[in-house]
Design a protein around this motif. Structure first.
Motif, short mmCIF file in Angstrom:
data_model
loop_
_atom_site.label_atom_id
_atom_site.label_comp_id
_atom_site.label_asym_id
_atom_site.label_seq_id
_atom_site.Cartn_x
_atom_site.Cartn_y
_atom_site.Cartn_z
N ALA A 11 0.83 -1.21 0.00
CA ALA A 11 0.00 0.00 0.00
C ALA A 11 0.86 1.26 0.00
O ALA A 11 0.54 2.26 -0.67
N GLN A 53 -2.91 2.99 -9.91
CA GLN A 53 -3.83 2.68 -8.80
C GLN A 53 -4.56 1.37 -9.04
O GLN A 53 -4.73 0.55 -8.11
N PHE A 73 -4.24 -1.91 -6.69
CA PHE A 73 -5.48 -2.42 -6.09
C PHE A 73 -5.66 -3.90 -6.42
O PHE A 73 -6.05 -4.70 -5.55
N THR A 74 -5.36 -4.26 -7.66
CA THR A 74 -5.45 -5.68 -8.05
C THR A 74 -4.45 -6.53 -7.29
O THR A 74 -4.77 -7.63 -6.79
N THR A 129 -5.61 -6.99 -3.75
CA THR A 129 -6.71 -7.96 -3.68
C THR A 129 -6.18 -9.39 -3.71
O THR A 129 -6.60 -10.26 -2.93
N TRP A 148 -7.82 -1.92 1.78
CA TRP A 148 -8.40 -2.37 0.51
C TRP A 148 -9.53 -1.45 0.05
O TRP A 148 -9.58 -1.04 -1.11
N ASN A 150 -8.07 1.93 -1.08
CA ASN A 150 -7.46 1.83 -2.41
C ASN A 150 -8.50 1.67 -3.51
O ASN A 150 -8.34 2.20 -4.62
N GLY A 151 -9.57 0.93 -3.20
CA GLY A 151 -10.64 0.83 -4.18
C GLY A 151 -11.28 2.18 -4.47
O GLY A 151 -11.57 2.52 -5.62
N SER A 183 -8.96 4.24 -6.58
CA SER A 183 -8.98 3.78 -7.98
C SER A 183 -10.18 4.33 -8.72
O SER A 183 -10.09 4.78 -9.87
#
Length: 477
Positions: free
Chosen positions: A22, A44, A48-49, A52, A85, A88-89, A92
């Protein structure tokens, strides 16, 4: 050996891996790519992927609430990982909005729409974290927040009114930055900035006016810069009814034809407003290129009105009928002078001459007339006389190898031919009659002694020659 083992265990710790990933993503996207929206969104999305995949690898489902039978460290890690998470989502999605969401290619509306959607993304993210990380009953919160929203709405009624009015004004676009607007209560100014709460105007006295958006949305607004930057102007002139209305309209058309600051399209017009025993009122309508040119153009038009009216023998109507006999007597006494002498008296060039010198010079002046379209003098002709316009309008055009351009217009009281008198040079342009024209000429041999005795005349002729040359040859950068 134990140190290497500790480092390996530290590196394999899920919380450490999540935090490092992160942090790297935040530094790369918010520092290195901050001014490149498309690349920033791609970065981003990549991190993010990866985040995950890492969470699923460690058995953490970020969009599901954690179980209570796990240990405290596991619950803390899972909670922090889910918060990272979801954050970050949201970032994005915000990156996607910033990079790709537009509103018909209009910057201000696009920014407003972006702000609204981003606000909804952040609110949704906060609710999702509360529900999936802290097991907070979001449904109950939403159900009970209505009363709180009503209380806040009543307390912030004025602020919310300005905000929603700002949204409406930004979407409907009744004005743009740089436009001049006028409100029904007399407030007028140029739009400098418009935001969520207020619109900032700069008045013609250089004062800053801050208008709440709610007040602006309710007001009767006139956009003086729309639909384009040109601006219409109307003037009313009162002429004594000693001539026919048709003659007055003809003279006023010559006035508009003489003014070079007036736009040719839409064409300027004249209309008789009223007719009675005291005055003929005529309205002059024309357009200028921009609002800031109104003042200088009106000054020019008023000057041309005075010169054309005087040269045509008309009289301005007095504001009161009781004053008419006095004005008539004054003007009748002035009208006993000859036309050449009256022309000399009306021109500042000869203001330094005595009455005897003016009368002697007027006796040498010769009268010439030209019909519409006649060429008075060709470009390059060396003139041996100073020509003064008595009535009518003339155009001065300069011919080059590529084109022929109009450099100015001459009205009653203007003169030309000063180049030949001072330097012996040919005329800088062709002078052509746009209407029926009457001019008076003063030969060089009659004017030369006065130029010798009155240096001020030579200086004014030199200034006129320089101004005419500058109108043909614009200054170089």
């Amino acid at each position: 050996m134990s140190t290497d083992l500790n480092l390996m265990m530290f590196a394999q710790d899920p919380l450490v891996q999540t935090g490092v990933l992160a942090s790297i993503g935040a530094l790369l996207t918010h520092v290195a790519l901050r001014n490149r929206p498309t690349h920033r969104f791609a970065g981003q999305l990549f991190f993010f992927t990866a985040l995950t995949v890492l969470l699923f690898y460690h058995g953490v489902v970020p969009y599901e609430a954690g179980t209570s039978n796990s240990s405290v460290p596991q619950r803390v890690f899972a909670g922090l990982a889910r918060m990272i998470w979801w954050t970050n989502g949201a970032l994005s999605l915000v990156g996607f909005v910033r990079a790709f969401l537009t509103f018909e290619r209009r910057t201000r509306e696009g920014r407003l729409l972006q702000d609204l959607i981003i606000g909804m993304i952040y609110v949704g993210t906060a609710l999702s974290i509360a529900a999936n990380v802290f097991n907070f009953p979001v449904g109950t919160l939403i159900a009970t927040s209505g009363v709180f929203a009503i209380i806040v709405g009543l307390a912030m009624q004025s602020t919310l009114s300005n905000v929603f009015s700002g949204i409406a004004l930004n979407i409907s676009r009744p004005y743009a930055i740089g436009d001049w607007i006028s409100l029904g209560d007399g407030i007028e100014g140029q739009v400098l900035e418009t935001n969520w709460r207020a619109t900032h105007l700069l008045s013609d006295t250089n004062d800053l006016i801050i208008l709440p958006n709610s007040s602006l949305a309710k007001a009767t607004l006139t956009n003086l810069s729309g639909p384009d930057r040109s601006h219409g102007v109307t003037l009313t002139v009162r002429i004594s009814p000693n001539v026919s209305p048709g003659a007055v309209s003809s003279v006023m058309r010559d006035v508009l034809l003489s003014c070079t600051s007036i736009l040719p399209n839409p064409p300027p017009t004249t209309h008789i407003q009223s007719l009675d025993a005291d005055a003929i009122e005529v309205k002059l309508s024309f357009h200028v290129a921009k609002l800031s040119a109104v003042g200088t153009t009106k000054d020019e038009v008023f000057d041309l009105v005075y010169r054309h009216v005087k040269s045509s023998g008309m009289r301005f109507a007095s504001p009161s009928a009781s004053m008419q006999p006095i004005l008539n007597n004054t003007e009748s006494s002035a009208s006993t002078a000859s036309t050449p002498l009256r022309l000399l008296n009306a021109i500042s060039l000869f203001s330094s001459l005595t009455e005897d010198e003016k009368e002697a010079l007027a006796a040498t002046m010769s009268r010439r007339t030209f019909r519409k379209g006649d060429v008075v003098v060709e470009q390059g002709t060396v003139m041996a006389a100073l020509v003064i316009v008595r009535t009518g309008v003339l155009a001065v055009t300069s011919r080059t190898e590529e084109e022929e351009i109009e450099t100015g217009r001459l009205a009653p009281g203007d003169f030309f031919g000063e180049g030949g008198l001072l330097t012996g040079a040919g005329t800088a342009g062709t002078v052509r009659a746009l209407t029926f024209v009457v001019v008076y000429e003063i030969a060089l041999e009659n004017l030369a002694p006065l130029i010798h005795d009155r240096p001020g005349i030579a200086e004014e002729l030199g200034a006129a020659l320089l101004h005419r040359k500058q109108s043909i040859d614009p200054p170089t950068k």
